[in-house]
Design an enzyme around this catalytic site. Structure first.
Site, PDB file in Angstrom:
ATOM      1  N   LYS A  22       0.838  -1.222   0.000  1.00 12.84           N
ATOM      2  CA  LYS A  22       0.000   0.000   0.000  1.00 12.84           C
ATOM      3  C   LYS A  22       0.864   1.260   0.000  1.00 12.84           C
ATOM      4  O   LYS A  22       0.623   2.191  -0.769  1.00 12.84           O
ATOM      5  CB  LYS A  22      -0.897   0.049   1.259  1.00 12.84           C
ATOM      6  CG  LYS A  22      -1.955  -1.008   1.333  1.00 12.84           C
ATOM      7  CD  LYS A  22      -2.814  -0.845   2.578  1.00 12.84           C
ATOM      8  CE  LYS A  22      -2.074  -1.029   3.885  1.00 12.84           C
ATOM      9  NZ  LYS A  22      -1.558  -2.384   4.102  1.00 12.84           N
ATOM     10  N   LYS A  44      -1.714   9.275   6.539  1.00 16.14           N
ATOM     11  CA  LYS A  44      -1.677   7.914   7.093  1.00 16.14           C
ATOM     12  C   LYS A  44      -2.356   8.051   8.450  1.00 16.14           C
ATOM     13  O   LYS A  44      -1.715   8.406   9.457  1.00 16.14           O
ATOM     14  CB  LYS A  44      -0.213   7.453   7.217  1.00 16.14           C
ATOM     15  CG  LYS A  44      -0.018   6.139   7.934  1.00 16.14           C
ATOM     16  CD  LYS A  44      -0.259   4.931   7.057  1.00 16.14           C
ATOM     17  CE  LYS A  44      -0.188   3.639   7.859  1.00 16.14           C
ATOM     18  NZ  LYS A  44      -0.415   2.429   7.065  1.00 16.14           N
TER      19      LYS A  44
HETATM   20  N1  LIG Z   1       6.942  -3.731  -6.136  1.00 19.38           N
HETATM   21  C1  LIG Z   1       7.784  -3.954  -5.126  1.00 19.38           C
HETATM   22  N2  LIG Z   1       9.049  -4.393  -5.372  1.00 19.38           N
HETATM   23  C2  LIG Z   1       9.915  -4.647  -4.353  1.00 19.38           C
HETATM   24  N3  LIG Z   1       9.598  -4.501  -3.036  1.00 19.38           N
HETATM   25  C3  LIG Z   1       8.364  -4.076  -2.737  1.00 19.38           C
HETATM   26  C4  LIG Z   1       7.399  -3.772  -3.754  1.00 19.38           C
HETATM   27  N4  LIG Z   1       6.260  -3.379  -3.153  1.00 19.38           N
HETATM   28  C5  LIG Z   1       6.490  -3.419  -1.830  1.00 19.38           C
HETATM   29  N5  LIG Z   1       7.748  -3.835  -1.580  1.00 19.38           N
HETATM   30  C6  LIG Z   1       8.355  -4.029  -0.255  1.00 19.38           C
HETATM   31  O1  LIG Z   1       7.444  -4.859   0.481  1.00 19.38           O
HETATM   32  C7  LIG Z   1       7.349  -4.411   1.828  1.00 19.38           C
HETATM   33  C8  LIG Z   1       5.875  -4.081   2.138  1.00 19.38           C
HETATM   34  O2  LIG Z   1       5.475  -2.980   1.337  1.00 19.38           O
HETATM   35  P1  LIG Z   1       4.620  -1.793   1.964  1.00 19.38           P
HETATM   36  O3  LIG Z   1       5.272  -1.288   3.203  1.00 19.38           O
HETATM   37  O4  LIG Z   1       4.352  -0.817   0.894  1.00 19.38           O
HETATM   38  O5  LIG Z   1       3.299  -2.606   2.357  1.00 19.38           O
HETATM   39  P2  LIG Z   1       2.011  -2.055   3.113  1.00 19.38           P
HETATM   40  O6  LIG Z   1       0.843  -2.743   2.532  1.00 19.38           O
HETATM   41  O7  LIG Z   1       2.019  -0.587   3.102  1.00 19.38           O
HETATM   42  O8  LIG Z   1       2.267  -2.574   4.599  1.00 19.38           O
HETATM   43  P3  LIG Z   1       1.551  -2.068   5.949  1.00 19.38           P
HETATM   44  O9  LIG Z   1       0.289  -2.869   6.056  1.00 19.38           O
HETATM   45  O10 LIG Z   1       2.576  -2.417   6.995  1.00 19.38           O
HETATM   46  O11 LIG Z   1       1.302  -0.598   5.834  1.00 19.38           O
HETATM   47  C9  LIG Z   1       8.274  -3.204   1.966  1.00 19.38           C
HETATM   48  O12 LIG Z   1       9.523  -3.650   2.460  1.00 19.38           O
HETATM   49  C10 LIG Z   1       8.431  -2.717   0.527  1.00 19.38           C
HETATM   50  O13 LIG Z   1       9.662  -2.071   0.308  1.00 19.38           O
HETATM   51 MG   LIG Z   2       2.060   0.805   4.685  1.00 23.20          MG
END
Ligand SMILES: Nc1ncnc2c1ncn2[C@@H]1O[C@H](COP(=O)(O)OP(=O)(O)OP(=O)(O)O)[C@@H](O)[C@H]1O
Ligand SMILES: [Mg+2]
Length: 248
Positions: A22, A44
């Site tokens: 996200k 956020k």
């Molecule tokens: N397309 C991508 N390529 C490589 N790494 C990615 C990619 N998308 C996300 N990540 C990595 O995956 C992990 C989770 O991504 P992110 O933090 O955006 O998830 P989130 O859904 O926001 O999590 P949360 O629920 O904790 O807010 C992070 O370490 C991020 O750097």
């Molecule tokens: Mg997040």
């Protein structure tokens, strides 16, 4: 590119789960819009698992979003609730004696909306994550009246999670813009190859982007790379990539 976007005020980004990307997707969208000349705000509302940096409690998600958007609004508007424990927000808040107040988030959103062209809001986990007693992430989406973009993972099991998320949103009258599949490997297996088609067929919403898994750990580099991808995907057609009239 001439774009007629129906998105005017902002977007709420939720996921099928925690850790699906996200923040990365929200940041990539923020960066694309900023590069197009828009004043982009990010919000956020609730961070659990906030970290102490130099004695200051920080939302790492909000920091990345702030960097991508260039938003200079105060922390109290960008990340109003910072909770230490990496738990469901309702539990993390209860352990700290904090009550998450929808009105406070709404007011932060209104302030951001009044001073920016577009506000990108990142939820916590998925739609039915509890924020407080009788308050789920989905209630927040409804309250802010923002259309929803769902971030999903690419691999086996994602169809079920994505369809459940769409059904949940629809049952509450939340407008679903579509789905972004994030982290597609360069050599997808069969399930990953079919996910986008199956989701768009059964969820009756478009898959607006399939974003690659980047072989990178630096999140700013990932965001820059995904922002370039987004510009070539159907998602770009929905984004307000034209600078609107000046706000006071
Ligand atoms: N397309 C991508 N390529 C490589 N790494 C990615 C990619 N998308 C996300 N990540 C990595 O995956 C992990 C989770 O991504 P992110 O933090 O955006 O998830 P989130 O859904 O926001 O999590 P949360 O629920 O904790 O807010 C992070 O370490 C991020 O750097
Ligand atoms: Mg997040």
């Amino acid at each position: 590119m001439i774009v007629t976007s129906t998105l005017t005020k902002g977007i709420f980004i939720s996921g099928t789960d925690t850790g699906v990307g996200k923040t990365i997707v929200a940041a990539a969208i923020a960066l694309s819009l900023r590069k197009a000349g828009l004043r982009v705000a990010v919000l956020k509302p609730v961070t659990s698992g906030a970290v102490l940096i130099d004695g200051r409690l920080v939302s790492e998600d909000a920091e990345l979003l702030r960097w991508a958007s260039g938003c200079t609004a105060p922390d109290r508007d960008i990340a109003p609730y910072l909770l230490r424990e990496p738990l469901a927000p309702s539990e993390a808040a209860a352990r700290e004696g904090v009550v998450i107040d929808l009105l406070l988030v709404r007011e932060a959103f209104e302030r951001l909306s009044a001073t920016h062209d577009f506000v990108i809001v990142e939820g916590a986990g998925g739609l039915l994550v509890p924020l407080a007693e009788n308050l789920l992430v989905a209630d927040l989406v409804e309250n802010l009246s923002l259309p929803l973009l769902i971030v999903a993972r690419p691999n086996l099991g994602t169809v079920n999670h994505t369809l459940m998320t769409c059904e949940c949103a629809r049952s509450r009258g939340i407008e679903v813009l579509g789905v972004v599949i994030n982290g597609q490997p360069s050599q997808p297996d069969l399930a990953e190859e079919y996910a986008a088609r199956v989701i768009s067929e059964y969820a009756s919403v478009p898959v607006l982007a399939v974003l690659p898994r980047c072989g990178e750990v630096n999140e700013k580099v990932i965001v820059e790379s995904l922002a370039k991808c987004i510009e070539k995907q159907p998602l770009a057609l929905l984004l307000p990539l034209e600078v609107p009239h000046e706000k006071p």
